[in-house]
Design a protein around this motif. Structure first.
Motif, short mmCIF file in Angstrom:
data_model
loop_
_atom_site.label_atom_id
_atom_site.label_comp_id
_atom_site.label_asym_id
_atom_site.label_seq_id
_atom_site.Cartn_x
_atom_site.Cartn_y
_atom_site.Cartn_z
N MET A 14 0.79 -1.22 0.00
CA MET A 14 0.00 0.00 0.00
C MET A 14 0.83 1.28 0.00
O MET A 14 0.30 2.35 -0.29
N GLU A 15 2.12 1.20 0.28
CA GLU A 15 2.95 2.41 0.22
C GLU A 15 3.16 2.87 -1.23
O GLU A 15 3.59 3.99 -1.47
N ILE A 16 2.81 2.03 -2.19
CA ILE A 16 2.88 2.40 -3.61
C ILE A 16 1.54 3.05 -3.97
O ILE A 16 0.50 2.43 -3.81
N PRO A 17 1.57 4.29 -4.45
CA PRO A 17 0.31 4.96 -4.80
C PRO A 17 -0.50 4.18 -5.83
O PRO A 17 0.05 3.67 -6.81
N ASN A 18 -1.78 4.05 -5.58
CA ASN A 18 -2.73 3.39 -6.50
C ASN A 18 -2.35 1.96 -6.85
O ASN A 18 -2.67 1.49 -7.94
N VAL A 19 -1.70 1.26 -5.95
CA VAL A 19 -1.24 -0.09 -6.26
C VAL A 19 -2.38 -1.04 -6.61
O VAL A 19 -2.23 -1.90 -7.48
N LYS A 20 -3.53 -0.86 -5.98
CA LYS A 20 -4.65 -1.76 -6.28
C LYS A 20 -5.12 -1.61 -7.72
O LYS A 20 -5.54 -2.57 -8.34
N PHE A 21 -5.04 -0.40 -8.25
CA PHE A 21 -5.47 -0.15 -9.63
C PHE A 21 -4.39 -0.53 -10.64
O PHE A 21 -4.69 -0.87 -11.78
N ASN A 22 -3.13 -0.47 -10.22
CA ASN A 22 -2.01 -0.70 -11.13
C ASN A 22 -1.33 -2.05 -10.96
O ASN A 22 -0.34 -2.31 -11.64
N ALA A 23 -1.84 -2.89 -10.09
CA ALA A 23 -1.17 -4.15 -9.78
C ALA A 23 -0.95 -5.01 -11.03
O ALA A 23 0.14 -5.56 -11.23
N LYS A 24 -1.95 -5.12 -11.89
CA LYS A 24 -1.79 -5.95 -13.09
C LYS A 24 -0.70 -5.38 -13.99
O LYS A 24 0.14 -6.12 -14.50
N ALA A 25 -0.69 -4.06 -14.18
CA ALA A 25 0.33 -3.43 -15.02
C ALA A 25 1.72 -3.60 -14.40
O ALA A 25 2.70 -3.83 -15.12
N ILE A 26 1.82 -3.54 -13.09
CA ILE A 26 3.10 -3.73 -12.41
C ILE A 26 3.58 -5.16 -12.62
O ILE A 26 4.74 -5.39 -12.97
N LEU A 27 2.70 -6.13 -12.40
CA LEU A 27 3.08 -7.54 -12.61
C LEU A 27 3.48 -7.79 -14.06
O LEU A 27 4.48 -8.48 -14.32
N ASP A 28 2.74 -7.22 -15.00
CA ASP A 28 3.08 -7.38 -16.41
C ASP A 28 4.45 -6.78 -16.71
O ASP A 28 5.24 -7.36 -17.45
N ASP A 29 4.74 -5.62 -16.13
CA ASP A 29 6.04 -4.97 -16.32
C ASP A 29 7.16 -5.84 -15.76
O ASP A 29 8.19 -6.04 -16.42
N LEU A 30 6.96 -6.38 -14.57
CA LEU A 30 7.99 -7.23 -13.95
C LEU A 30 8.20 -8.52 -14.75
O LEU A 30 9.33 -9.00 -14.87
N LYS A 31 7.12 -9.05 -15.32
CA LYS A 31 7.25 -10.24 -16.17
C LYS A 31 8.02 -9.90 -17.44
O LYS A 31 8.90 -10.64 -17.86
N MET A 32 7.68 -8.77 -18.06
CA MET A 32 8.32 -8.36 -19.30
C MET A 32 9.82 -8.11 -19.10
O MET A 32 10.63 -8.39 -19.97
N CYS A 33 10.18 -7.60 -17.92
CA CYS A 33 11.59 -7.34 -17.61
C CYS A 33 12.32 -8.60 -17.15
O CYS A 33 13.53 -8.56 -16.92
N GLY A 34 11.57 -9.69 -16.98
CA GLY A 34 12.19 -10.96 -16.58
C GLY A 34 12.45 -11.09 -15.09
O GLY A 34 13.20 -11.97 -14.67
N CYS A 35 11.85 -10.22 -14.27
CA CYS A 35 12.09 -10.23 -12.83
C CYS A 35 11.25 -11.27 -12.09
O CYS A 35 11.63 -11.72 -11.02
N ILE A 36 10.08 -11.60 -12.65
CA ILE A 36 9.23 -12.64 -12.08
C ILE A 36 8.79 -13.56 -13.22
O ILE A 36 8.83 -13.17 -14.38
N THR A 37 8.39 -14.77 -12.87
CA THR A 37 7.99 -15.72 -13.90
C THR A 37 6.57 -15.45 -14.38
O THR A 37 5.80 -14.76 -13.72
#
Length: 88
Positions: free
Chosen positions: A32-55
């Protein structure tokens, strides 16, 4: 990588340090310390996947529960970023 994705990864790596595991199951409320994390969670996960940081098996459920599987790229992300910064 997006700034909110970097912060998300930073929090994940802190959890990894406490748990001693590369597979992390937690709730979105822990970010929750990340602003608007609930609305952006999917985009964040997609970004981390695209960068190869998570599977690609990492996912978020409707309940807000997250199952995250870190990769070596994600685990070493900040160390590698610092190394690059020193040489530039």
């Amino acid at each position: 990588m997006r700034k909110d994705s970097e912060k998300f990864l930073e929090i994940l790596l802190e959890k990894r340090g406490k748990l001693g595991q590369d597979a992390i199951s937690c709730g979105i409320d822990e970010f929750m310390e990340i602003p608007n994390v609930k609305f952006n969670a999917k985009a964040i996960l997609d970004d981390l996947k695209m960068c190869g940081c998570i599977t690609n098996a990492s996912s978020m459920y409707i309940s807000g529960r997250l199952d995250i599987y870190l990769t070596m790229v994600g685990i070493d992300y900040f160390q590698d970023k610092e190394s690059i910064r020193r040489y530039v």
